[in-house]
Design an enzyme around this catalytic site. Structure first.
Site, PDB file in Angstrom:
ATOM      1  N   TYR A 153      55.161  54.590  18.514  1.00 42.44           N
ATOM      2  CA  TYR A 153      56.424  53.937  18.172  1.00 42.44           C
ATOM      3  C   TYR A 153      56.150  52.589  17.525  1.00 42.44           C
ATOM      4  O   TYR A 153      55.060  52.030  17.638  1.00 42.44           O
ATOM      5  CB  TYR A 153      57.316  53.764  19.415  1.00 42.44           C
ATOM      6  CG  TYR A 153      56.780  52.780  20.427  1.00 42.44           C
ATOM      7  CD1 TYR A 153      57.172  51.446  20.399  1.00 42.44           C
ATOM      8  CD2 TYR A 153      55.886  53.180  21.409  1.00 42.44           C
ATOM      9  CE1 TYR A 153      56.682  50.539  21.327  1.00 42.44           C
ATOM     10  CE2 TYR A 153      55.398  52.285  22.340  1.00 42.44           C
ATOM     11  CZ  TYR A 153      55.795  50.962  22.299  1.00 42.44           C
ATOM     12  OH  TYR A 153      55.302  50.068  23.205  1.00 42.44           O
ATOM     13  N   CYS A 154      57.167  52.092  16.827  1.00 42.42           N
ATOM     14  CA  CYS A 154      57.153  50.740  16.282  1.00 42.42           C
ATOM     15  C   CYS A 154      58.515  50.133  16.623  1.00 42.42           C
ATOM     16  O   CYS A 154      59.098  50.483  17.649  1.00 42.42           O
ATOM     17  CB  CYS A 154      56.845  50.733  14.785  1.00 42.42           C
ATOM     18  SG  CYS A 154      58.037  51.631  13.773  1.00 42.42           S
ATOM     19  N   ARG A 155      59.051  49.282  15.785  1.00 43.27           N
ATOM     20  CA  ARG A 155      60.335  48.665  16.111  1.00 43.27           C
ATOM     21  C   ARG A 155      61.504  49.578  15.764  1.00 43.27           C
ATOM     22  O   ARG A 155      62.368  49.847  16.576  1.00 43.27           O
ATOM     23  CB  ARG A 155      60.503  47.321  15.412  1.00 43.27           C
ATOM     24  CG  ARG A 155      61.770  46.594  15.829  1.00 43.27           C
ATOM     25  CD  ARG A 155      61.816  45.146  15.390  1.00 43.27           C
ATOM     26  NE  ARG A 155      61.609  44.973  13.975  1.00 43.27           N
ATOM     27  CZ  ARG A 155      62.579  44.861  13.069  1.00 43.27           C
ATOM     28  NH1 ARG A 155      63.836  44.912  13.437  1.00 43.27           N
ATOM     29  NH2 ARG A 155      62.291  44.694  11.800  1.00 43.27           N
ATOM     30  N   ILE A 186      61.318  51.319  19.194  1.00 40.44           N
ATOM     31  CA  ILE A 186      61.641  50.718  20.488  1.00 40.44           C
ATOM     32  C   ILE A 186      63.076  50.191  20.516  1.00 40.44           C
ATOM     33  O   ILE A 186      63.672  50.075  21.586  1.00 40.44           O
ATOM     34  CB  ILE A 186      60.622  49.614  20.880  1.00 40.44           C
ATOM     35  CG1 ILE A 186      60.693  49.345  22.375  1.00 40.44           C
ATOM     36  CG2 ILE A 186      60.807  48.377  20.022  1.00 40.44           C
ATOM     37  CD1 ILE A 186      59.523  48.575  22.950  1.00 40.44           C
TER      38      ILE A 186
END
Length: 135
Positions: A94-96, A123
């Site tokens: 995952y990233c932002r 996230i």
């Protein structure tokens, strides 16, 4: 007659190589899933999983998933650091918001990871769902 047999043999060999290549490269399982499903898979109790946070260190320090390893996608050493991970383990990334994971998937696939789960919406979607974040 010998030339015909040799030609058949070469054609069959060529087709076998093509089929093997297709099967090899299609074995990767890459799924983009919503936060609730992502959480369920994480909670299965599999010991041998890797959770990979692709955000930079400051973003990671402001909150991440429990057990996540931080390897920033934008770092020059990303591909090298990813090579140290176990390709046999399911990889949860995952990233932002999801943009970095989309680009990272190509690198992970080329690096030989066979089972990759991508958190749809990053996230931010995890937070919006009210799920636990480690600070």
């Amino acid at each position: 007659m010998v030339n015909i047999e040799k030609t058949r043999h070469n054609i069959l060999l060529f087709l076998l190589i093509i089929l093997s290549s297709v099967l090899f490269f299609s074995c990767s399982k890459i799924e983009t899933i919503e936060s609730s499903e992502f959480r369920k898979l994480l909670q299965r109790g599999d010991i041998n999983i890797t959770i990979l946070d692709l955000r930079d260190l400051n973003e990671y320090m402001n909150g991440h998933l429990a057990g996540a390893v931080n390897i920033p996608f934008n770092a020059d050493t990303f591909a090298e650091r990813v090579d140290s991970l176990n390709r046999g383990n399911p990889l949860f990334i995952y990233c932002r918001k999801g943009a970095r994971t989309g680009r990272a998937v190509d690198i992970l696939k080329k690096s030989g990871f066979k089972e990759v789960y991508v958190l749809q919406g990053g996230i931010d979607s995890w937070r919006e769902a009210g799920l636990e974040i480690v600070e």
